[in-house]
Design a protein around this motif. Sequence first.
Motif, PDB file in Angstrom:
ATOM      1  N   ARG A  96       2.347   1.085   3.291  1.00  0.00           N
ATOM      2  CA  ARG A  96       2.034   1.625   2.190  1.00  0.00           C
ATOM      3  C   ARG A  96       0.453   2.137   1.955  1.00  0.00           C
ATOM      4  NH1 ARG A  96       5.077  -1.090  -2.340  1.00  0.00           N
ATOM      5  NH2 ARG A  96       6.578   0.383  -1.813  1.00  0.00           N
ATOM      6  N   ASP A  97       0.039   3.139   1.227  1.00  0.00           N
ATOM      7  CA  ASP A  97      -1.095   3.663   0.876  1.00  0.00           C
ATOM      8  C   ASP A  97      -1.567   2.683  -0.241  1.00  0.00           C
ATOM      9  OD1 ASP A  97      -3.060   6.145   1.292  1.00  0.00           O
ATOM     10  OD2 ASP A  97      -3.161   5.700  -0.947  1.00  0.00           O
ATOM     11  N   TRP A  98      -2.928   2.609  -0.121  1.00  0.00           N
ATOM     12  CA  TRP A  98      -3.660   1.552  -1.247  1.00  0.00           C
ATOM     13  C   TRP A  98      -3.659   2.098  -2.425  1.00  0.00           C
ATOM     14  CZ3 TRP A  98      -7.779   3.664  -3.784  1.00  0.00           C
ATOM     15  CH2 TRP A  98      -8.355   4.689  -3.149  1.00  0.00           C
ATOM     16  N   ARG A  99      -3.449   3.507  -2.574  1.00  0.00           N
ATOM     17  CA  ARG A  99      -3.591   4.243  -3.916  1.00  0.00           C
ATOM     18  C   ARG A  99      -2.095   4.001  -4.743  1.00  0.00           C
ATOM     19  NH1 ARG A  99      -5.593   7.121  -0.171  1.00  0.00           N
ATOM     20  NH2 ARG A  99      -7.571   8.014  -0.422  1.00  0.00           N
ATOM     21  N   ASP A 100      -0.989   3.656  -3.898  1.00  0.00           N
ATOM     22  CA  ASP A 100       0.406   3.336  -4.263  1.00  0.00           C
ATOM     23  C   ASP A 100       0.816   1.746  -4.454  1.00  0.00           C
ATOM     24  OD1 ASP A 100       0.743   6.199  -4.337  1.00  0.00           O
ATOM     25  OD2 ASP A 100       1.203   6.041  -2.231  1.00  0.00           O
ATOM     26  N   ALA A 101      -0.280   0.950  -4.356  1.00  0.00           N
ATOM     27  CA  ALA A 101       0.139  -0.457  -4.305  1.00  0.00           C
ATOM     28  C   ALA A 101       0.513  -0.872  -5.979  1.00  0.00           C
ATOM     29  CB  ALA A 101      -1.175  -1.260  -4.007  1.00  0.00           C
ATOM     30  N   ARG A 102       1.682  -1.723  -5.923  1.00  0.00           N
ATOM     31  CA  ARG A 102       2.194  -2.373  -7.111  1.00  0.00           C
ATOM     32  C   ARG A 102       1.916  -3.988  -7.214  1.00  0.00           C
ATOM     33  NH1 ARG A 102       6.219   1.309  -4.846  1.00  0.00           N
ATOM     34  NH2 ARG A 102       7.468  -0.642  -4.351  1.00  0.00           N
ATOM     35  N   PRO A 103       2.002  -4.192  -8.460  1.00  0.00           N
ATOM     36  CA  PRO A 103       2.046  -5.801  -8.631  1.00  0.00           C
ATOM     37  C   PRO A 103       2.974  -6.364  -7.675  1.00  0.00           C
ATOM     38  CG  PRO A 103       1.974  -4.683 -11.071  1.00  0.00           C
ATOM     39  CD  PRO A 103       2.286  -3.548  -9.705  1.00  0.00           C
ATOM     40  N   GLU A 104       3.985  -5.938  -7.510  1.00  0.00           N
ATOM     41  CA  GLU A 104       4.926  -6.625  -6.522  1.00  0.00           C
ATOM     42  C   GLU A 104       4.400  -6.825  -5.114  1.00  0.00           C
ATOM     43  OE1 GLU A 104       7.287  -2.826  -7.462  1.00  0.00           O
ATOM     44  OE2 GLU A 104       5.973  -4.168  -8.646  1.00  0.00           O
ATOM     45  N   ASP A 105       3.613  -5.813  -4.813  1.00  0.00           N
ATOM     46  CA  ASP A 105       2.877  -5.942  -3.355  1.00  0.00           C
ATOM     47  C   ASP A 105       1.817  -7.199  -3.507  1.00  0.00           C
ATOM     48  OD1 ASP A 105       4.150  -3.740  -2.251  1.00  0.00           O
ATOM     49  OD2 ASP A 105       3.041  -2.293  -3.343  1.00  0.00           O
ATOM     50  N   ARG A 106       1.209  -7.327  -4.384  1.00  0.00           N
ATOM     51  CA  ARG A 106       0.219  -8.223  -4.703  1.00  0.00           C
ATOM     52  C   ARG A 106       0.875  -9.672  -4.655  1.00  0.00           C
ATOM     53  NH1 ARG A 106      -5.009  -8.266  -3.334  1.00  0.00           N
ATOM     54  NH2 ARG A 106      -5.166  -9.943  -4.587  1.00  0.00           N
ATOM     55  N   ALA A 107       1.881  -9.630  -5.239  1.00  0.00           N
ATOM     56  CA  ALA A 107       2.532 -10.915  -5.315  1.00  0.00           C
ATOM     57  C   ALA A 107       3.312 -11.353  -3.940  1.00  0.00           C
ATOM     58  CB  ALA A 107       4.052 -10.647  -6.300  1.00  0.00           C
ATOM     59  N   ALA A 108       3.689 -10.377  -3.185  1.00  0.00           N
ATOM     60  CA  ALA A 108       4.206 -10.714  -1.869  1.00  0.00           C
ATOM     61  C   ALA A 108       2.971 -10.921  -1.008  1.00  0.00           C
ATOM     62  CB  ALA A 108       4.581  -9.510  -1.189  1.00  0.00           C
ATOM     63  N   TYR A 109       1.758 -10.229  -1.130  1.00  0.00           N
ATOM     64  CA  TYR A 109       0.638 -10.681  -0.511  1.00  0.00           C
ATOM     65  C   TYR A 109      -0.048 -12.299  -0.800  1.00  0.00           C
ATOM     66  CZ  TYR A 109      -4.310 -10.284   1.149  1.00  0.00           C
ATOM     67  OH  TYR A 109      -5.366 -10.213   1.997  1.00  0.00           O
ATOM     68  N   LYS A 110       0.260 -12.586  -2.031  1.00  0.00           N
ATOM     69  CA  LYS A 110      -0.184 -13.985  -2.365  1.00  0.00           C
ATOM     70  C   LYS A 110       0.637 -15.010  -1.542  1.00  0.00           C
ATOM     71  CE  LYS A 110      -1.014 -17.388  -6.444  1.00  0.00           C
ATOM     72  NZ  LYS A 110      -0.863 -17.332  -7.780  1.00  0.00           N
TER      73      LYS A 110
END
Length: 493
Positions: A96-110
Motif C-alpha cells: 500500500r502506498d503511504w498516501r492511501d493509508a487508513r486508520p485500520e492500517d495503523r491499528a494493524a501496525y500497532k
Amino acid sequence: MTDEITWRVFHTRHHLPRPQTPDPLIDTLWDLDEWLDANDVLDGQPFLINPLGRYDSELNEYFATVLNASPPDTQKAVASDLKLWLSFLWASRGQRDWRDARPEDRAAYKQWRTVDPRGPHVDLVTWDREVATVNQFYKWAVRRTYATQNPILQRDSRSRDPLRRNSGGTTPAEASHIGPRRDIVWLTPGMYRSWRDVGLRGYTPLGLPDPSFRGRFGTRNATYSNMMIRTGLRLCEQTSFSLFELPALVPGRLNTRTWLPWRIAKYGSARYVYLPSSSLKELWDYVEEDRAEAVETARESGTYERMRNPLIIADRNKPFVEIDGQRVTVDQLDHSERRRLLIDTRDGLEPAALWLNEDGMPSGRSCWQEVFKAANRRCANHRLDLRCHPHACRHSFAVITLEQLWRGHIQDMGAINPDQRMTHQMIFGDPLNWVRIRLGHRSITTTLDYLHALQELEMETRMALIPDDWKPADVDPDDLNDPTAPDLERAFA
C-alpha cells in the motif's frame, strides 16, 4: 520483514567519487555536488528509497523543508520511524502506498509493534514516539495535499501546558495514555564518581588501580563526562565545542560562563554555560597534555594536510574563515563545518575542535557513545551495579542542581515577609526556569519532568527511614491477628 521488502534510509554526502563512464552525456549530468548545493541540501540529510529502489520526491520533501533545520539526531530518528511504518505498509498491507493509508492500517501496525507474537514487542513509550512522528508527517502531507487523510485518529489535546491545552489543538488518539512518564535516569554524585572511576579511569570498586585496564584515554574520557554532568550539555552540543568556547581560568572565580552558539545548540537554544573552576582546570589540563600529544602525532603524520576541504583560520585572534567569498565567524559554523575547522599556528595546523580522538581528529558523537558503553561493560565486569549514558549525565545535572536551588530558595523564602518574597523572586527568579534555560528547553513543561524525579527521591528517602518494627500508632496490635481485620501487616511489609 526482510531487507528485500523494506524501505531504506540513506544520507546525502558531498564529494562522492564520480562514476567512470565513457558516455559524455552521463558524465555531464553527474554533478551531484552542484545539485545538492542548488537545492540547499546539507550533508547528512536523510532520504528514503522504496523497496523497488525509487526515490519519492513528495515524501522526501518533508526532510528537505520541514526538518532541514532540525538537529541531525532528530532527522535520523524521524527517518527511522517513518521507514518502519512505510515498510509495514509495503510488506504487510499489500504494498500500500503511504498516501492511501487508513486508520485500520495503523491499528494493524500497532498490534504488530506491541502485542503480536511475531512482532518486536516495543514498549508503550516507544510506540507513543512513533505515533507522534508519523502523525506530524501526515499533518504536513495533508496540508500539502499529498495525502487525502491522516490515518491516525485524533482527539482534543489535554496537554499539561495550559497554553497548548487551550489552543484548540489535537493529539493522536491512539497514543497509549497509560505509558509511563518519561523516566529520568540520573546518578547521585557518589554513584557517578564510582561509575566514572571504575568505568572510565580504570580503578576497582575499592579504589585501587585495575591491572586489567587497557584504556589509554581514561583522563580525557573522565574529563569529558565530568564536563557533561557539571554543565548539562547535550552530547551533540558538547562534542562540537571548540577552543574558542573554552574560557580562560580566572583565579578566585568559582564559575566561569561561556556562550553556546545557536548553530550547535539543539533547537537553536543558544545560552550561557557555567563551568565550575575544577572542571575548567581539568579541561585546560587535557588541552595542554593529552590533546597536545594527539595534535603533535597527527602533525608528524601529515593528517591535517590531507584533510579534504578544510576551513582554515589564519589568525586565532581573529576566528573567522572565508566561505564562498563571505567572512564567517566560528559561532556561525554548524557541527559538520566545525569538524573541518583548522587553526594555522606557528607550530602548524591544529583542529579548532576541543575534543579529539587518538588520531588527532575531531571526535564524533558515536565515539563518545561507545566510550560510555565500554565504561558500562567494565562496571558490569566488576559487578558494580551502575550504568550511565550521556543523557543520564544531563539528567543528573538537572536533578541535583534543581534540588540544591529549591533547598536554598525555600530556606530564603521562609525567613522573609511577603513583600520581601516578591522582591526576592524578581531578583533571583524561579529555580525551575533557571534550570530550563541552562538545559536549553523550549518549554517549562519539559523541565517539569525533573520535579517528578525529586518527588520520587523524597518518597524513596522517607520510605528508607521507616524502621523495620514500625506499626501504625492508632492500630491495636491484637487486630493484626484478627482474620476479619484489614491485612495491615502485609500492607506495611
